[in-house]
Design a protein around this motif. Sequence first.
Motif, PDB file in Angstrom:
ATOM      1  N   GLN A  63      28.623  16.912   6.665  1.00 20.16           N
ATOM      2  CA  GLN A  63      28.546  16.147   7.978  1.00 20.16           C
ATOM      3  C   GLN A  63      28.246  14.328   7.528  1.00 20.16           C
ATOM      4  O   GLN A  63      28.008  14.262   6.246  1.00 20.16           O
ATOM      5  N   GLU A  64      28.795  13.408   7.779  1.00 21.53           N
ATOM      6  CA  GLU A  64      28.334  11.883   7.581  1.00 21.53           C
ATOM      7  C   GLU A  64      27.862  11.186   8.407  1.00 21.53           C
ATOM      8  O   GLU A  64      27.993  11.233   9.964  1.00 21.53           O
ATOM      9  N   PHE A  65      26.735  10.258   8.276  1.00 25.49           N
ATOM     10  CA  PHE A  65      26.189   9.705   9.328  1.00 25.49           C
ATOM     11  C   PHE A  65      25.439   7.878   9.041  1.00 25.49           C
ATOM     12  O   PHE A  65      26.124   7.533   7.381  1.00 25.49           O
ATOM     13  N   LEU A  66      26.110   7.338  10.134  1.00 24.74           N
ATOM     14  CA  LEU A  66      26.081   6.046   9.793  1.00 24.74           C
ATOM     15  C   LEU A  66      24.150   5.588   9.904  1.00 24.74           C
ATOM     16  O   LEU A  66      24.187   6.086  11.315  1.00 24.74           O
ATOM     17  N   LEU A  67      23.851   5.024   8.875  1.00 27.60           N
ATOM     18  CA  LEU A  67      22.611   4.547   9.295  1.00 27.60           C
ATOM     19  C   LEU A  67      22.895   2.358   9.060  1.00 27.60           C
ATOM     20  O   LEU A  67      23.212   1.980   8.110  1.00 27.60           O
ATOM     21  N   ASP A  68      22.252   2.318  10.818  1.00 33.40           N
ATOM     22  CA  ASP A  68      22.843   1.133  10.421  1.00 33.40           C
ATOM     23  C   ASP A  68      21.774   0.149  11.505  1.00 33.40           C
ATOM     24  O   ASP A  68      21.712  -0.677  12.073  1.00 33.40           O
ATOM     25  N   ARG A  69      20.592   1.259  11.495  1.00 35.24           N
ATOM     26  CA  ARG A  69      19.377   0.944  12.857  1.00 35.24           C
ATOM     27  C   ARG A  69      18.295   0.835  12.608  1.00 35.24           C
ATOM     28  O   ARG A  69      17.993   1.984  11.649  1.00 35.24           O
ATOM     29  N   PRO A  70      17.248   0.132  11.964  1.00 35.42           N
ATOM     30  CA  PRO A  70      16.188   0.308  11.002  1.00 35.42           C
ATOM     31  C   PRO A  70      14.709   2.033  11.128  1.00 35.42           C
ATOM     32  O   PRO A  70      14.301   2.221  11.143  1.00 35.42           O
ATOM     33  N   GLU A  71      15.854   2.006  12.776  1.00 41.86           N
ATOM     34  CA  GLU A  71      14.909   2.662  13.843  1.00 41.86           C
ATOM     35  C   GLU A  71      15.736   4.544  13.162  1.00 41.86           C
ATOM     36  O   GLU A  71      15.124   4.948  13.866  1.00 41.86           O
ATOM     37  N   LEU A  72      16.606   4.015  12.825  1.00 43.67           N
ATOM     38  CA  LEU A  72      17.419   5.707  12.800  1.00 43.67           C
ATOM     39  C   LEU A  72      16.936   5.977  11.118  1.00 43.67           C
ATOM     40  O   LEU A  72      17.539   5.818  10.411  1.00 43.67           O
ATOM     41  N   GLY A  73      16.623   7.215  11.196  1.00 44.48           N
ATOM     42  CA  GLY A  73      16.449   7.987  10.143  1.00 44.48           C
ATOM     43  C   GLY A  73      16.808   9.329   9.614  1.00 44.48           C
ATOM     44  O   GLY A  73      17.601   9.873  10.418  1.00 44.48           O
ATOM     45  N   VAL A  74      16.985   9.969   8.222  1.00 45.18           N
ATOM     46  CA  VAL A  74      17.849  11.576   8.247  1.00 45.18           C
ATOM     47  C   VAL A  74      17.058  11.602   7.047  1.00 45.18           C
ATOM     48  O   VAL A  74      16.413  11.643   5.750  1.00 45.18           O
ATOM     49  N   HIS A  75      16.432  13.010   8.036  1.00 46.53           N
ATOM     50  CA  HIS A  75      15.771  13.362   6.251  1.00 46.53           C
ATOM     51  C   HIS A  75      16.678  14.437   5.915  1.00 46.53           C
ATOM     52  O   HIS A  75      17.581  15.795   6.057  1.00 46.53           O
ATOM     53  N   MET A  76      16.846  15.149   4.311  1.00 47.92           N
ATOM     54  CA  MET A  76      16.989  15.760   3.676  1.00 47.92           C
ATOM     55  C   MET A  76      15.908  16.815   2.423  1.00 47.92           C
ATOM     56  O   MET A  76      15.800  15.824   1.967  1.00 47.92           O
ATOM     57  N   PRO A  77      16.017  18.305   3.374  1.00 52.63           N
ATOM     58  CA  PRO A  77      15.215  18.771   2.562  1.00 52.63           C
ATOM     59  C   PRO A  77      16.671  19.208   0.860  1.00 52.63           C
ATOM     60  O   PRO A  77      16.683  18.686   0.905  1.00 52.63           O
ATOM     61  N   PRO A  78      15.657  19.722   0.670  1.00 51.11           N
ATOM     62  CA  PRO A  78      15.491  20.322  -1.365  1.00 51.11           C
ATOM     63  C   PRO A  78      16.863  21.164  -0.903  1.00 51.11           C
ATOM     64  O   PRO A  78      17.421  21.620   0.206  1.00 51.11           O
ATOM     65  N   MET A  79      17.974  20.915  -2.299  1.00 51.41           N
ATOM     66  CA  MET A  79      19.158  21.703  -2.195  1.00 51.41           C
ATOM     67  C   MET A  79      19.866  21.110  -1.209  1.00 51.41           C
ATOM     68  O   MET A  79      20.992  22.266  -0.379  1.00 51.41           O
ATOM     69  N   VAL A  80      20.094  20.658  -0.738  1.00 50.10           N
ATOM     70  CA  VAL A  80      21.330  19.631   0.541  1.00 50.10           C
ATOM     71  C   VAL A  80      21.862  18.511  -0.739  1.00 50.10           C
ATOM     72  O   VAL A  80      21.002  17.628  -1.395  1.00 50.10           O
ATOM     73  N   TRP A  81      23.074  18.502  -0.771  1.00 52.29           N
ATOM     74  CA  TRP A  81      23.944  17.785  -1.798  1.00 52.29           C
ATOM     75  C   TRP A  81      23.950  15.874  -1.078  1.00 52.29           C
ATOM     76  O   TRP A  81      24.513  16.237   0.358  1.00 52.29           O
ATOM     77  N   GLY A  82      23.373  15.003  -1.068  1.00 53.91           N
ATOM     78  CA  GLY A  82      23.532  13.885  -0.900  1.00 53.91           C
ATOM     79  C   GLY A  82      24.412  12.700  -1.244  1.00 53.91           C
ATOM     80  O   GLY A  82      24.767  12.701  -2.599  1.00 53.91           O
ATOM     81  N   ILE A  83      24.697  11.842  -0.900  1.00 56.24           N
ATOM     82  CA  ILE A  83      25.757  10.949  -0.815  1.00 56.24           C
ATOM     83  C   ILE A  83      25.702   9.515  -0.053  1.00 56.24           C
ATOM     84  O   ILE A  83      25.528   9.594   1.476  1.00 56.24           O
ATOM     85  N   ASN A 133      11.035  -7.886  17.010  1.00 57.56           N
ATOM     86  CA  ASN A 133      11.201  -6.445  17.013  1.00 57.56           C
ATOM     87  C   ASN A 133      10.264  -5.288  16.098  1.00 57.56           C
ATOM     88  O   ASN A 133      10.343  -6.161  15.030  1.00 57.56           O
ATOM     89  N   LEU A 134       9.670  -4.475  16.309  1.00 58.41           N
ATOM     90  CA  LEU A 134       9.417  -3.919  15.184  1.00 58.41           C
ATOM     91  C   LEU A 134      10.109  -1.770  15.525  1.00 58.41           C
ATOM     92  O   LEU A 134       9.779  -1.583  16.948  1.00 58.41           O
ATOM     93  N   SER A 135       9.949  -1.000  14.955  1.00 58.88           N
ATOM     94  CA  SER A 135       9.681   0.113  14.678  1.00 58.88           C
ATOM     95  C   SER A 135       8.226   0.644  13.583  1.00 58.88           C
ATOM     96  O   SER A 135       8.657  -0.001  12.229  1.00 58.88           O
ATOM     97  N   ALA A 136       8.643   1.949  14.323  1.00 61.56           N
ATOM     98  CA  ALA A 136       7.099   2.428  13.435  1.00 61.56           C
ATOM     99  C   ALA A 136       7.264   3.974  13.710  1.00 61.56           C
ATOM    100  O   ALA A 136       8.440   4.239  14.198  1.00 61.56           O
ATOM    101  N   HIS A 194      17.150  11.116  12.836  1.00 64.26           N
ATOM    102  CA  HIS A 194      15.822  10.513  13.461  1.00 64.26           C
ATOM    103  C   HIS A 194      15.825   9.843  13.949  1.00 64.26           C
ATOM    104  O   HIS A 194      16.780   9.147  14.201  1.00 64.26           O
ATOM    105  N   ARG A 195      15.035   9.610  15.996  1.00 66.56           N
ATOM    106  CA  ARG A 195      15.189   8.204  16.380  1.00 66.56           C
ATOM    107  C   ARG A 195      14.176   7.547  16.206  1.00 66.56           C
ATOM    108  O   ARG A 195      13.071   8.630  17.069  1.00 66.56           O
ATOM    109  N   LEU A 196      13.493   6.561  15.518  1.00 69.05           N
ATOM    110  CA  LEU A 196      11.650   6.427  15.366  1.00 69.05           C
ATOM    111  C   LEU A 196      11.407   5.488  16.786  1.00 69.05           C
ATOM    112  O   LEU A 196      12.430   4.843  17.581  1.00 69.05           O
ATOM    113  N   ARG A 197      10.497   5.233  16.607  1.00 67.79           N
ATOM    114  CA  ARG A 197       9.616   4.277  17.925  1.00 67.79           C
ATOM    115  C   ARG A 197      10.099   2.784  17.514  1.00 67.79           C
ATOM    116  O   ARG A 197      10.108   2.639  16.674  1.00 67.79           O
ATOM    117  N   GLN A 198      10.499   2.261  18.956  1.00 66.16           N
ATOM    118  CA  GLN A 198      11.148   1.018  18.477  1.00 66.16           C
ATOM    119  C   GLN A 198      10.937   0.280  19.530  1.00 66.16           C
ATOM    120  O   GLN A 198      10.454   0.641  20.754  1.00 66.16           O
TER     121      GLN A 198
END
Length: 317
Positions: free
Chosen positions: A256-276, A197-200, A186-190
């Motif tokens: 897969q691997e993702f880099l969260l390095d900005r406050p407007e970026l998000g990852v949705h993890m549903p149940p039964m997904v292994w997360g690290i 700056n503002l992210s919402a 997800h890329r949220l509004r910035q």
Amino acid sequence: MNHFVHPLACCESSEIGERTRIWAFAHVLPGARIGADCNICDHVFIENDVIVGDRVTVKCGVQLWDGLRVEDAVFIGPNATFTNDPFPRSKQYPEAFAATTLGRGASIGANATILPGVSIGQHAMVGAGAVVTRSVPPHAIVRGNPARITGYVASATQQAGKPAATTPFPSQPGVAATEVRGVTLHRLRQVNDPRGNLSAGEFPHDVPFPVRRYFLVYDVPSTETRGEHAHLACHQFLICTKGSVAVVVDDGVHRQEFLLDRPELGVHMPPMVWGIQYKYSSDAVLLVFASHHYEAGDYVRDYDQFIALKQAALVAD
């Protein structure tokens, strides 16, 4: 004899699997058990209380000491060193030697040193010359002295030996699917403003589930790995509000691997997904929204159990 022992080898064990080959100057003590289709190379020593699975390769100059358990399809590189006593003294022996386990499909690089009592997770990779002082999670890549996690290997459906594949976040506010079932980026509004700056985001439009709990993860040493579990019922939405953190997601088939390095970026993890989560920057602050209140019974913390549950669900479907 249904296995091969070189004339210059000394194999005292009767528990050697079919088609296993034991080469020159190797020495296998009577209590050792070696599976089928293994390749035990020159100048390998295997002590009594050692169990080696099927299709294992042990390269030249390796000693496997009491307490070592090697599961199927493991590769042990030349001159890798294993230890089994944290406080060794000449002619002084512990009541029991520390148990060390190499998980199925793991690879140990040349000249790596494995300290006693650790577990190397399935399909993990230990880099050449690494010194492993604590257990390595499944699929992790570790390097250095002391060994640190530097990445995670690709899933079985991806090219072997390469890092987990990545998918870019949307370039504009929106949602992107990934190869991992149910996981979305997800890329949220910035809003950029000279005053700050503002992210919402909005519930449930941007965070796609009712939120009942949140928590913050911060002040994590860069060497530490967090997560390493799945949830039976809980959804999570991850945002790194400051700094950066790498997120690995795994559905048992794809990783897969993702880099969260900005406050407007998000990852949705549903149940039964292994997360690290790992590679925390020194200033990282990870915000996690959760769909459920904390319940210890909702956590799946063992990767083998996670895979078993996923396979059982597939059979049920």
